[in-house]
Design a protein around this motif. Structure first.
Motif, PDB file in Angstrom:
ATOM      1  N   ARG A 190      33.089  38.489  26.051  1.00 45.89           N
ATOM      2  CA  ARG A 190      33.896  38.859  27.198  1.00 45.89           C
ATOM      3  C   ARG A 190      33.172  38.518  28.476  1.00 45.89           C
ATOM      4  N   CYS A 191      33.953  38.451  29.516  1.00 45.47           N
ATOM      5  CA  CYS A 191      33.482  37.889  30.774  1.00 45.47           C
ATOM      6  C   CYS A 191      34.265  38.585  31.883  1.00 45.47           C
ATOM      7  N   THR A 192      33.589  39.117  32.882  1.00 47.92           N
ATOM      8  CA  THR A 192      34.330  39.788  33.938  1.00 47.92           C
ATOM      9  C   THR A 192      33.494  39.825  35.209  1.00 47.92           C
ATOM     10  N   ASN A 193      34.161  40.006  36.337  1.00 45.55           N
ATOM     11  CA  ASN A 193      33.418  40.198  37.580  1.00 45.55           C
ATOM     12  C   ASN A 193      33.717  41.573  38.187  1.00 45.55           C
ATOM     13  N   VAL A 194      34.257  42.469  37.351  1.00 47.25           N
ATOM     14  CA  VAL A 194      34.462  43.838  37.815  1.00 47.25           C
ATOM     15  C   VAL A 194      33.785  44.777  36.819  1.00 47.25           C
ATOM     16  N   GLU A 195      33.278  45.862  37.352  1.00 48.15           N
ATOM     17  CA  GLU A 195      32.597  46.810  36.478  1.00 48.15           C
ATOM     18  C   GLU A 195      33.425  48.054  36.223  1.00 48.15           C
ATOM     19  N   GLU A 196      34.343  48.329  37.165  1.00 50.21           N
ATOM     20  CA  GLU A 196      35.064  49.591  37.005  1.00 50.21           C
ATOM     21  C   GLU A 196      36.176  49.444  35.974  1.00 50.21           C
ATOM     22  N   ASP A 197      36.651  50.565  35.509  1.00 51.23           N
ATOM     23  CA  ASP A 197      37.727  50.614  34.529  1.00 51.23           C
ATOM     24  C   ASP A 197      39.041  50.266  35.228  1.00 51.23           C
ATOM     25  N   PHE A 215      29.624  30.156  25.207  1.00 50.81           N
ATOM     26  CA  PHE A 215      30.601  30.989  25.908  1.00 50.81           C
ATOM     27  C   PHE A 215      29.961  31.642  27.126  1.00 50.81           C
ATOM     28  N   GLN A 216      28.756  32.165  26.958  1.00 47.97           N
ATOM     29  CA  GLN A 216      28.091  32.861  28.063  1.00 47.97           C
ATOM     30  C   GLN A 216      27.736  31.903  29.185  1.00 47.97           C
ATOM     31  N   LYS A 217      27.390  30.680  28.801  1.00 49.81           N
ATOM     32  CA  LYS A 217      27.039  29.663  29.808  1.00 49.81           C
ATOM     33  C   LYS A 217      28.233  29.355  30.705  1.00 49.81           C
ATOM     34  N   VAL A 218      29.378  29.209  30.080  1.00 46.67           N
ATOM     35  CA  VAL A 218      30.606  28.942  30.852  1.00 46.67           C
ATOM     36  C   VAL A 218      30.933  30.135  31.729  1.00 46.67           C
TER      37      VAL A 218
END
Lengths: 192, 244
Positions: free
Chosen positions: A133-140, A80-83
């Motif tokens: 989980r996977c995201t490209n944003v850090e803010e809430d 999952f992390q690789k993808v």
């Protein structure tokens, strides 16, 4: 109105205003037509732009889902992390992850509660503590307003099943006996 | 007048722009969704023995393996039918408010064979509701989820009276080889294994009213109905699936 014709002064009392003034009544529908045209033109451009934004988001979400969904089978957290790391989404912000599906519930319609999709708590393996989980944003993003796209797909997750201490007869084995759990891959995308 | 015509043309274009693309994107999404759902159902593992959950089970196995084992001894899905139903319900839960769905395993008879269709398993979920209000816009009330086990008369009957009447369908299918133990014709208690090829189907469609077939017979419930369904949880529902 006073006209000078051949140096004679003629006074016309029949409402003659002038070369431009006489055209004023015919200008009214022309101006109205132009206003209507440019108004509709502007509205149409906004509509085209709005639809194109939606299509762009759909195309980007298709790229993410095609990568993450693959064969509807995820072989553990490393896979999952690789993808996740290979996703190169720059145009949009996204949050993606797995949510556990409940199996064996009699009243399935009462099992799930309504949540804010921008604030979903994604699955965390209780045995290993790994976050899916996977995201490209850090803010809430939970209080964000505006358009966003949500897609979800059922997916099978292979997890390592570690025998629990409550089964003292079973020895811990190192050959990674695994279980495959049904999950939902949830992806939320929005524009910058 | 020219300006008016141009304005009307622009307005129509802007409202219809992307309509077909949006529709196509939706279709593609649901086609991928149902495909993922079927694969997930086929891949999951289930606890063996008396355990209710994977976490507590001493042994787990693929659901498809358990189904094959269950079918092999008596050509019926009885031990793992409820487990399969739980998995299907669980996997389809995210869309079950808006969509009805059916999951079934069907064995096509060999061409020229006298054997009829065999529906090894069929689970149908239908949300029934009442419509209130007059005019074009009505509200849905009293929505009830009803679950059935069914055994249609034949695949032709199922297709002609059910599938063609429920609107747009999103479906996925996969083949499974089901082992079937048969007693050898030679002397002794030797068993042979046949491998009929079955197909597992998962279909979903937007919730709506139960269609009425043209021949006047009921579609879902009743002895003379086309699908011969029974409501799960009632005394009418037999404990095992019916084989011809």
């Amino acid at each position: 109105m006073i006209l000078v014709i051949n140096e004679k002064v003629v006074i016309n009392k029949k409402g003659f205003i002038g070369p431009i003034g006489d055209d004023i009544p015919s200008l009214i529908p022309l101006i109205f037509a132009l206003v209507l045209f440019f108004g509709v033109f502007s509205y149409s451009l906004n509509e085209f732009d709005r639809h194109n934004t939606v299509f762009d988001r759909s195309v980007e979400s298709s790229k993410i889902t095609a990568e993450m969904r693959s064969a509807a089978y995820i072989q553990g957290h490393d896979s999952f992390q690789k993808v996740c790391d290979s996703l190169g989404i720059k145009k949009l912000k996204y949050r993606a992850g797995l949510v556990e599906l409940k199996i064996g519930e009699e009243k399935i319609e009462d099992v799930y509660e309504t949540v804010n999709v921008l604030d979903i708590q994604f699955y965390k393996d209780p045995e290993t503590g790994q976050d899916f989980r996977c995201t490209n944003v850090e803010e809430d993003a939970s209080s964000r307003s505006g358009d966003y796209v949500v897609v979800q797909y059922p997916i099978a997750l292979q997890t390592t099943k570690i025998w629990s201490e409550s089964n003292p007869d079973m020895a811990r084995t190192l050959d990674s006996k695994f279980a495959v759990r049904p999950m939902v891959l949830v992806i939320v995308l929005w524009a910058y | 007048m020219i300006v008016s015509v141009l304005s009307v043309f622009l307005l129509i274009s802007s409202t219809q722009y992307g309509f077909l693309v949006t529709k196509q994107l939706d279709k593609q999404y649901f086609a991928e969704y149902i495909d993922s759902s079927l694969k997930t159902i086929m891949y999951v593992t289930v606890p063996r023995g008396d355990s209710a959950s994977i976490s507590d089970a001493k042994e787990v196995d693929y659901l498809i393996t358990a189904i094959k084992e269950d079918y092999a001894d008596d050509s019926m899905l009885d031990d793992y039918r409820e487990t399969l139903t739980s998995v299907v319900k669980g996997v389809m839960a995210p869309q079950s408010d808006v969509f009805n769905y059916v999951f079934y395993i069907h064995i096509e008879p060999d061409p020229g064979s006298a054997v009829t269709d065999e529906f090894v398993y069929m689970y149908l979920k239908w949300t029934k509701y009442a419509l209130e209000g007059e005019g074009r816009y009505k509200t849905v009330s009293d929505a009830q989820r009803v679950e059935y086990y069914c055994n249609p008369v034949s695949m032709d009957d199922f297709t002609n009276n059910f599938l063609v009447n429920i609107g747009d369908i999103f479906q996925s299918s996969t083949t499974i080889k089901l082992p079937k133990l048969t007693q050898s014709r030679s002397a002794g208690s030797h068993f042979e294994t046949e491998w009929p090829v079955a197909t597992a189907y998962l279909l979903m469609w937007h919730s709506g009213e139960v269609p009425e077939p043209n021949d006047g017979l009921p579609l879902l419930e009743g002895d003379n109905s086309h699908l011969r369904c029974c409501v799960i949880g009632t005394s009418d529902c037999p404990p095992v699936s019916i084989t011809p």
